[in-house]
Design a protein around this motif. Sequence first.
Motif: not given
Length: 328
Positions: A41-56
């Motif tokens: 789906t287009p939603e899967a391609l748009a959210g392919w990259h994981a969001p950056r985490r703010r932890i070590c």
Amino acid sequence: MPFKHNAARRHRIGKMKFKVTNWREYEAGLRRRGSLTLWVTPEALAGWHAPRRRICGGQRRYSDLAIETALTLACVFSLPLRQTEGFIGSILDLLGLQLPVPDHTTLSRRAQKWERPAGRLPSMPDGPIHVLIDSTGLKIYGAGQRLEARHGTRSRRNWRKLHLAVNAGNGDIVAETLTDQTIDDPAQVEPLLNQIDGEIGQFTADGAYDGSPTYRAVLKHSDTANIVIPPRSTAVESNGDTGPPDQRDKHIAAIAKDGRLKWQVTTGYGKRSLVKTAIGPYKNLIGRRLRARSFPAQQTEVAIGCIVLNRMLACARPNSVRCQEKQA
């Protein structure tokens, strides 16, 4: 079921015939099941990259939705993880997208930690639903029956047990659990019901679920639910152990008075066959054997398989009516 009482003269009973009334829409839906646009789906391609985490620690490269899309393609087209990696790479090349392709090692590792996002189960209709519960066995990786018969070996890995809860109204799988073969069926009633947010109007299961634990779990979820479970032939009244109102005692009295066949017709127990109708397509379309080897990955495989099956049924669902027999 009633036909078991006619086993001696079954050959004289004509087989029921059904006709699909929406054949054109059903055929178009069957073709759509193989369309890549249904699974990528287009939603899967748009959210392919994981969001950056703010932890070590390291950052994930692929989102959970990307991993789910890859595992879904592997489930739909029965692909091993290495072939899935190549398949996704060819799709992204044809689409002209510069997206990284998760390798088979990443898919195997992330499958063990995948969690179902909210909203993946089919939406509940308005009002109480009729829930059907049953279980079936799935083979896992290990020595096959031929190897055991030829060399006398026994595999430590045998099979897993898949527990399903089905909505009798439309045939959707509304809850699932995967357990070891040693887990009994009544122990999974509460985990299945915990996945259902809506109210239960009727709960139907076979005689393996008979007992006070099942009644207590169902009434705890929906205190007004009508429970239809055939008591055993040696069942005795429970004296209120199954909770108020004591439905099990009423079933025992009704069977003793009118017989089991009339009780099945009165309570609508025949609809329990619809859960078998869901188990059949799962084994035919998804598979009878689990490909993953670790238990967490097998749970992920089963959960994604149920999501895939629900989406297939949403695309193509036949409307069948029984053909009228011609009078001689």
